[in-house]
Scaffold this motif. Structure first.
Motif, mmCIF file in Angstrom:
data_model
loop_
_atom_site.group_PDB
_atom_site.id
_atom_site.type_symbol
_atom_site.label_atom_id
_atom_site.label_comp_id
_atom_site.label_asym_id
_atom_site.label_seq_id
_atom_site.Cartn_x
_atom_site.Cartn_y
_atom_site.Cartn_z
ATOM 1 N N TYR A 180 0.838 -1.196 0.000
ATOM 2 C CA TYR A 180 0.000 0.000 0.000
ATOM 3 C C TYR A 180 0.872 1.243 0.000
ATOM 4 O O TYR A 180 1.945 1.269 0.601
ATOM 5 N N ASN A 181 0.372 2.285 -0.676
ATOM 6 C CA ASN A 181 1.060 3.578 -0.707
ATOM 7 C C ASN A 181 2.532 3.421 -1.096
ATOM 8 O O ASN A 181 3.428 3.984 -0.480
ATOM 9 N N THR A 182 2.749 2.641 -2.149
ATOM 10 C CA THR A 182 4.110 2.352 -2.625
ATOM 11 C C THR A 182 4.830 3.630 -3.014
ATOM 12 O O THR A 182 4.217 4.573 -3.536
ATOM 13 N N ASP A 183 6.128 3.668 -2.774
ATOM 14 C CA ASP A 183 6.970 4.784 -3.225
ATOM 15 C C ASP A 183 6.823 4.926 -4.737
ATOM 16 O O ASP A 183 7.279 4.077 -5.505
ATOM 17 N N GLN A 184 6.211 6.005 -5.170
ATOM 18 C CA GLN A 184 5.870 6.134 -6.582
ATOM 19 C C GLN A 184 7.071 6.448 -7.474
ATOM 20 O O GLN A 184 6.961 6.356 -8.706
ATOM 21 N N SER A 185 8.188 6.784 -6.901
ATOM 22 C CA SER A 185 9.391 6.994 -7.712
ATOM 23 C C SER A 185 9.870 5.690 -8.348
ATOM 24 O O SER A 185 10.691 5.710 -9.262
ATOM 25 N N ARG A 186 9.348 4.564 -7.888
ATOM 26 C CA ARG A 186 9.715 3.250 -8.438
ATOM 27 C C ARG A 186 8.956 2.905 -9.709
ATOM 28 O O ARG A 186 9.403 2.073 -10.508
ATOM 29 N N PHE A 187 7.743 3.485 -9.871
ATOM 30 C CA PHE A 187 6.799 2.916 -10.826
ATOM 31 C C PHE A 187 7.288 2.901 -12.266
ATOM 32 O O PHE A 187 7.176 1.886 -12.959
ATOM 33 N N THR A 188 7.824 4.007 -12.752
ATOM 34 C CA THR A 188 8.237 4.039 -14.156
ATOM 35 C C THR A 188 9.294 2.980 -14.424
ATOM 36 O O THR A 188 9.242 2.268 -15.435
ATOM 37 N N THR A 189 10.244 2.833 -13.514
ATOM 38 C CA THR A 189 11.284 1.815 -13.678
ATOM 39 C C THR A 189 10.711 0.407 -13.536
ATOM 40 O O THR A 189 11.028 -0.486 -14.336
ATOM 41 N N ASP A 190 9.863 0.203 -12.533
ATOM 42 C CA ASP A 190 9.293 -1.138 -12.325
ATOM 43 C C ASP A 190 8.444 -1.579 -13.520
ATOM 44 O O ASP A 190 8.540 -2.724 -13.974
ATOM 45 N N TYR A 191 7.609 -0.687 -14.011
ATOM 46 C CA TYR A 191 6.786 -1.030 -15.173
ATOM 47 C C TYR A 191 7.663 -1.358 -16.382
ATOM 48 O O TYR A 191 7.369 -2.285 -17.151
ATOM 49 N N THR A 192 8.739 -0.598 -16.534
ATOM 50 C CA THR A 192 9.630 -0.805 -17.679
ATOM 51 C C THR A 192 10.366 -2.127 -17.572
ATOM 52 O O THR A 192 10.461 -2.890 -18.543
ATOM 53 N N THR A 193 10.878 -2.410 -16.397
ATOM 54 C CA THR A 193 11.617 -3.663 -16.191
ATOM 55 C C THR A 193 10.721 -4.868 -16.453
ATOM 56 O O THR A 193 11.121 -5.829 -17.127
ATOM 57 N N ARG A 194 9.514 -4.827 -15.938
ATOM 58 C CA ARG A 194 8.590 -5.939 -16.168
ATOM 59 C C ARG A 194 8.216 -6.053 -17.641
ATOM 60 O O ARG A 194 8.033 -7.152 -18.161
ATOM 61 N N SER A 195 8.099 -4.924 -18.308
ATOM 62 C CA SER A 195 7.769 -4.944 -19.736
ATOM 63 C C SER A 195 8.885 -5.590 -20.540
ATOM 64 O O SER A 195 8.633 -6.430 -21.421
ATOM 65 N N VAL A 196 10.106 -5.204 -20.259
ATOM 66 C CA VAL A 196 11.250 -5.785 -20.965
ATOM 67 C C VAL A 196 11.331 -7.288 -20.705
ATOM 68 O O VAL A 196 11.553 -8.086 -21.630
ATOM 69 N N ASP A 197 11.131 -7.685 -19.463
ATOM 70 C CA ASP A 197 11.165 -9.118 -19.134
ATOM 71 C C ASP A 197 10.056 -9.877 -19.861
ATOM 72 O O ASP A 197 10.256 -11.006 -20.332
ATOM 73 N N PHE A 198 8.886 -9.265 -19.950
ATOM 74 C CA PHE A 198 7.760 -9.910 -20.633
ATOM 75 C C PHE A 198 8.066 -10.102 -22.117
ATOM 76 O O PHE A 198 7.783 -11.161 -22.699
ATOM 77 N N ILE A 199 8.649 -9.092 -22.743
ATOM 78 C CA ILE A 199 9.012 -9.202 -24.163
ATOM 79 C C ILE A 199 10.021 -10.334 -24.360
ATOM 80 O O ILE A 199 9.876 -11.162 -25.268
ATOM 81 N N LYS A 200 11.038 -10.376 -23.517
ATOM 82 C CA LYS A 200 12.063 -11.410 -23.650
ATOM 83 C C LYS A 200 11.469 -12.800 -23.448
ATOM 84 O O LYS A 200 11.817 -13.748 -24.152
ATOM 85 N N LYS A 201 10.588 -12.915 -22.483
ATOM 86 C CA LYS A 201 9.982 -14.213 -22.170
ATOM 87 C C LYS A 201 9.102 -14.713 -23.312
ATOM 88 O O LYS A 201 8.961 -15.928 -23.512
ATOM 89 N N ASN A 202 8.522 -13.789 -24.063
ATOM 90 C CA ASN A 202 7.583 -14.162 -25.127
ATOM 91 C C ASN A 202 8.129 -13.855 -26.517
ATOM 92 O O ASN A 202 7.360 -13.701 -27.469
ATOM 93 N N LYS A 203 9.451 -13.826 -26.647
ATOM 94 C CA LYS A 203 10.057 -13.411 -27.917
ATOM 95 C C LYS A 203 9.752 -14.363 -29.068
ATOM 96 O O LYS A 203 9.844 -13.961 -30.233
ATOM 97 N N ASN A 204 9.397 -15.599 -28.774
ATOM 98 C CA ASN A 204 9.161 -16.582 -29.827
ATOM 99 C C ASN A 204 7.683 -16.906 -30.031
ATOM 100 O O ASN A 204 7.347 -17.913 -30.651
ATOM 101 N N LYS A 205 6.799 -16.060 -29.490
ATOM 102 C CA LYS A 205 5.368 -16.273 -29.668
ATOM 103 C C LYS A 205 4.663 -14.921 -29.626
ATOM 104 O O LYS A 205 5.235 -13.933 -29.150
#
Length: 469
Positions: A180-205
């Motif tokens: 709750y009430n997460t430090d919002q300075s993390r969000f842009t980086t966290d969303y980006t990191t998860r996005s990059v990981d998702f792309i890599k994980k699904n690169k062949n589909k």
């Protein structure tokens, strides 16, 4: 023989994504409260957005791209369903106390592409309902991390106790609250990191990535990587970090060889929240801002990049909307559209730069519960009498504090020639009576179909959202 074996071995070691794929991936990057003038290619001051500018230089820039409504929750509901938000019962920005959300019979973009075997993810702001039944994993998405609604709907709102009484703000990971009430300075980086990981994980589909940044909606927050880096202060820092995020996504596609079979869309849910002053963006000279149906509220920046399909450095001035993304992805992927009626049209011809293409001939500006406030054909815009909030009566606030707002009344219908007057200042309704009559016919047809509170018409084809029992 040895050279042939070496060649075959090398080819065999290449990832599947480097070979011609028979599907297209989709990445939709939806920013929060970014105005028409907030990228450096559109004249932003005090910071630059080089990755986004490069994307525009290599893709197509849409100059008349409209959000389904000029407010976050409704706009996002429209993007993800291909419907005018009022068709499916969405209005405004639902908060933690809202008792409604996306109806299970409405098809989301995730469910659309699930029909074709896509992996799907949402990282960022959802805003289609905050109860479990309305969250992404119950509505077509495999992964979710982020906020269920706006990042200012928390106990630290500057008007908490005076205007609002928000509870603690949850951050979700899947269906579970991660904090709750997460430090919002993390969000842009966290969303980006998860996005990059998702792309890599699904690169062949095939995959759909919906990267729905919480920023630059107030309260602004930025990581140490970009704190103090711009000449415009915190807002510029945040925009620089968003540009970095876009760059990381595009770099990942290049490194994995996915550019030629991935369509990337960058846009915003609505215009800037102008009464926040130096914590708000720029409408780029358009009239008013967020929460109004003047073009400062609805017209948003949009860039699309699809290597080999978009013509580098092109500009499209045809009318288009975020509700058009849904049927566009359906056409590209071959996924069947829902049986329920939608309002979007495929803009694939515009993405490809086909001459003479004009798939969207009109757009109706609904707001509030179900008020039809304007209609346009892309050049002329007919605006009907209505009350609206104005940002120009008072000096805006600063440093996270909102400035005072007031309401004005438009007492008679007016029409603007957006080709010459994008700021909507000069009423030309008496000069072009035939154009006004033609737009009025479009409005009358939509009133019959979707209703209009301003004229007390209910509409025959509106649908209800889902409600908590």
């Amino acid at each position: 023989m040895m050279n042939k074996l070496i060649l075959l071995s090398a080819l065999g070691s290449l990832p599947l994504c480097s070979q011609a794929a028979d599907y297209t991936n989709f990445i939709i990057i939806n920013l929060d409260d970014v105005g028409y003038g907030d990228f450096s290619f559109n004249g932003a001051y005090g910071y630059t957005t080089p990755n986004i500018d490069k994307m525009a230089a290599e893709g197509v820039r849409f100059t008349h791209f409209l959000a389904g409504q000029p407010i976050s929750g409704a706009s996002r509901a429209g993007l993800l369903t291909g419907c005018y938000p009022n068709r499916i019962g969405f209005a405004g920005a639902p908060g933690p106390d809202s008792n409604y959300g996306i109806h299970p019979e409405e098809m989301t973009m995730g469910e659309l592409l699930k029909q074709k075997g896509y992996s799907t993810a949402v990282f960022g702001k959802w805003h289609l309902g905050s109860q479990r039944q309305f969250l992404p994993l119950q509505n077509g998405f495999d992964e979710y991390y982020g906020l269920p609604f706006s990042n200012d709907m928390w106990p630290f709102h500057p008007q908490q106790g005076e205007v609002f009484n928000f509870p603690d703000l949850p951050t979700y990971d899947g269906n579970e609250v991660a904090g709750y009430n997460t430090d919002q300075s993390r969000f842009t980086t966290d969303y980006t990191t998860r996005s990059v990981d998702f792309i890599k994980k699904n690169k062949n589909k095939p995959f759909l990535l919906y990267l729905a940044h919480s920023m630059p909606h107030v309260p602004l927050a930025v990581s140490d990587k970009f704190k103090g880096k711009s000449e415009q202060g915190l807002y510029g820092d945040v925009m620089m970090e968003i540009d970095w995020s876009v760059g990381e996504v595009l770099k990942t596609l290049r490194e994995l060889g996915l550019e030629e079979n991935t369509l990337v869309v960058l846009t915003s849910d609505n215009g800037p929240w102008a009464n926040y002053g130096n914590h708000a963006g720029s409408a780029g000279g358009l009239r008013e801002a967020k929460a109004t149906t003047f073009d400062g509220g609805n017209r948003v920046p949009c860039v699309m990049y699809w290597k080999g399909k978009t013509q580098p450095g092109t500009t499209c001035n045809k009318l288009a909307s975020n509700i058009d993304l849904f049927p566009t992805l359906a056409e590209i992927s071959g996924a069947p559209l829902p049986q329920r009626k939608i309002d979007g049209v495929s803009i694939l011809p515009l993405i490809k730069g086909e001459k003479g293409a004009n798939p969207r001939e009109s757009f109706v500006y609904y707001y509030n519960k179900n008020d039809l406030e304007a209609v346009t054909d892309g050049q002329f815009k007919l605006v009907f009498p209505h009350k609206y909030v104005t940002y120009g009566a008072f000096v805006p606030g600063n440093d996270g504090q909102p400035g005072q707002l007031t309401n004005l009344q438009l007492y008679k219908a007016e029409m603007y020639d957006l080709r010459r007057d994008p700021g909507e200042r000069y009423d030309v309704i008496t000069q072009y009576p035939e154009e006004a009559a033609r737009l009025m016919k479009i409005a009358d047809r939509m009133r019959e179909e979707l209703g209009d509170n301003l004229t007390r018409q209910k509409g025959k084809e509106r649908r209800e959202p889902a409600f908590l029992q």
